[in-house]
Design an enzyme around this catalytic site. Structure first.
Site, PDB file in Angstrom:
ATOM      1  CG  HIS A  53      -2.048   0.830   1.180  1.00 56.96           C
ATOM      2  ND1 HIS A  53      -2.069   2.102   1.592  1.00 56.96           N
ATOM      3  CD2 HIS A  53      -3.258   0.621   0.424  1.00 56.96           C
ATOM      4  CE1 HIS A  53      -3.376   2.647   1.495  1.00 56.96           C
ATOM      5  NE2 HIS A  53      -3.882   1.835   0.573  1.00 56.96           N
ATOM      6  CB  ILE A  59      -0.281   6.151   1.539  1.00 58.84           C
ATOM      7  CG1 ILE A  59       0.473   6.997   0.654  1.00 58.84           C
ATOM      8  CG2 ILE A  59      -1.399   6.837   2.079  1.00 58.84           C
ATOM      9  CD1 ILE A  59      -0.604   7.542  -0.670  1.00 58.84           C
ATOM     10  N   GLY A  62      -5.986   4.669   5.486  1.00 59.24           N
ATOM     11  CA  GLY A  62      -7.060   5.483   6.500  1.00 59.24           C
ATOM     12  C   GLY A  62      -7.583   4.555   7.481  1.00 59.24           C
ATOM     13  CB  VAL A  63      -9.361   1.376   7.640  1.00 58.90           C
ATOM     14  CG1 VAL A  63     -10.355   1.457   6.544  1.00 58.90           C
ATOM     15  CG2 VAL A  63      -8.225   0.326   6.792  1.00 58.90           C
ATOM     16  CD  GLU A  67      -7.607  -1.159  15.557  1.00 55.09           C
ATOM     17  OE1 GLU A  67      -7.512  -1.698  16.598  1.00 55.09           O
ATOM     18  OE2 GLU A  67      -8.992  -1.131  15.061  1.00 55.09           O
TER      19      GLU A  67
END
Length: 153
Positions: A53, A59, A62-63, A67
């Site tokens: 990723h 990067i 976002g998830v 978390e």
């Protein structure tokens, strides 16, 4: 004003059941029980998710920032209720209004700021903001519940 507390990694490990590779809080800079927390995550190129990723343009998803905010909130809840070391878990129940504002790349120090919005018995609502050098990367509100681990009847 309530007393603010700092937590090192040993104290973070006592408050959270998470371990590598899913432990996303490295330190707590300040914690005001019943109110707010400021934790940090040192984002390293060695994180496993950077392999995919994205190759050549890493990067932090976002998830995973959400978390990390949730883990900071869990520390806030556990420390507020003085449950560290009891085995109690904090479970996500919902996420609202998640917005991803700016990418997080390796080498960043991700600031995680979370505050209580509502407290009811075992269910809590939080507002969280992740940022790098003051620039918001992710923000959301989320609900969580403190409970015994599954199978502990």
């Amino acid at each position: 004003m309530a007393e603010e507390t700092e937590l090192d990694i040993r104290q973070v490990l006592k408050a959270l059941p998470h371990r590598y590779p899913l432990l996303l809080v490295d330190r707590v800079r300040s914690l005001e029980k019943g109110e707010r927390i400021h934790a940090v995550k040192a984002v390293s190129f060695n994180e496993e998710y950077f392999q995919g990723h994205f190759p050549g343009a890493p990067i932090m998803p976002g998830v995973l920032q959400i978390e990390a905010l949730a883990q900071a909130a869990a520390i806030l809840g556990i420390e507020t209720l003085e449950l560290a070391g009891t085995g109690k878990l904090v479970f996500f129940m919902g996420i609202e209004g998640a917005k991803f504002r700016s990418p997080v790349t390796p080498g960043c120090l991700l600031d995680l700021e979370v505050e209580f919005l509502q407290k009811r018995s075992r269910v809590y609502k939080f507002k969280g903001r992740a940022s790098v050098e003051g620039k918001t990367t992710t923000e959301c509100e989320f609900t969580a519940m403190i409970a015994d681990p599954p199978g502990d009847d």
